[in-house]
Design an enzyme around this catalytic site. Sequence first.
Site, mmCIF file in Angstrom:
data_model
loop_
_atom_site.group_PDB
_atom_site.id
_atom_site.type_symbol
_atom_site.label_atom_id
_atom_site.label_comp_id
_atom_site.label_asym_id
_atom_site.label_seq_id
_atom_site.Cartn_x
_atom_site.Cartn_y
_atom_site.Cartn_z
ATOM 1 N N GLU A 45 0.808 -1.212 0.000
ATOM 2 C CA GLU A 45 0.000 0.000 0.000
ATOM 3 C C GLU A 45 0.844 1.266 0.000
ATOM 4 O OE1 GLU A 45 -0.711 2.008 3.107
ATOM 5 O OE2 GLU A 45 1.041 1.034 3.924
ATOM 6 N N LEU A 59 -7.110 -3.231 14.795
ATOM 7 C CA LEU A 59 -6.377 -3.940 15.844
ATOM 8 C C LEU A 59 -5.490 -5.015 15.235
ATOM 9 C CD1 LEU A 59 -5.783 -4.410 18.827
ATOM 10 C CD2 LEU A 59 -7.767 -5.953 18.903
ATOM 11 N N GLN A 71 -2.195 -3.846 14.175
ATOM 12 C CA GLN A 71 -1.252 -3.440 15.222
ATOM 13 C C GLN A 71 -0.730 -4.596 16.064
ATOM 14 O OE1 GLN A 71 -3.051 -0.074 17.385
ATOM 15 N NE2 GLN A 71 -4.171 0.368 15.516
ATOM 16 N N HIS A 79 -3.129 -2.933 4.062
ATOM 17 C CA HIS A 79 -2.263 -2.402 5.128
ATOM 18 C C HIS A 79 -1.643 -3.547 5.921
ATOM 19 C CE1 HIS A 79 -1.565 1.049 8.056
ATOM 20 N NE2 HIS A 79 -1.408 1.612 6.888
#
Length: 339
Positions: free
Chosen positions: A10, A282, A285, A306
Amino acid sequence: MKVIDGSQGEGGGQIFRTSLTLAMCLGQTVRIENIRAGRRKPGLLRQHLTCLRAAQEICNAEVTGDELGSGTVTFKPRTVKPGEYKFSIGSAGSSTLVFQTVFMPLVLAGGISELVLEGGTHNGMAPSFDFIEHSFLPQMKKMGILADVELGQFGFYPAGGGAWRARIYPVDQIKPLDLMERGELLGQTAVATSSRIPEHVTQRELDWVQQKCEWPEADLKQRLVKSAGPGNIVSLRLQMENVTEMVEVVGERSVSAERVAGKAIAEVKRYLASEVAAGEHLADQLVLPMALGVGGSFTTAKPSQHLLTNIEVISQLMPVAIQLTEKNEGQWSVNISPK
């Protein structure tokens, strides 16, 4: 030296931040090229430059390319030092992304660190302070990774001016994370926050949530705050047995309160229908701290670009096996283990 192509996947700032984090944790020199090549304004913006300078400060790194607009950075870390640090973006750029850049290096640094972070706290396209406090850090606690955070001032785009503190504790032993099941729904809360805009905006947002979701009035919270400039964010929070999923939408000029709330409602309904544990943001991460620990597994919806890009960068910089498996339509498992 490892060379990372910032235009892969991305092509955003996460490639840059993940590369810095892993460079510090692994003691690995990296050269990041084509930084943010997939963005309308490529190269380093203020928040990315703050991430770089924060990383440089905590490990006394040798750096080239540390200037606004730079498309190539070389970063040679030394030993990460725990301590007291202050990082200010000087704009409304996301302070939480600066926090995430230095978080794991300071966790692994062997001592307590105190951070003061200034900039945006509730931005679009970045985790909010609330997301860090209520969704991300509770999962870190399960892994034995502890941090306390306290919000001092809200910071909205474009004025910024937000400020918060974080105390990061050294880890004794990183534990595997098992987040395959989210468990039963224990409760839900809608929080509509605003500053320097008419009070009826947040009330209309909450009214729309109540109308479309049929949540009781006790679960609706209006939060009127002070900040340097105007701002608004709707946060829908689902307290599951094993995870707190937070869906947040930032209000924009000329976008109605009902439309802002409606975007959040639609995403909450998708999450509930999916039966996965980790929502899109979430999931994004969790991968890095799990890779730096002893791994584990979680379920999520179809991986975003992502997430896929983050996995690719992690795999390029460290020996870790990250396996994505489609369990059912719209439900995937992510399994992480050291090689």
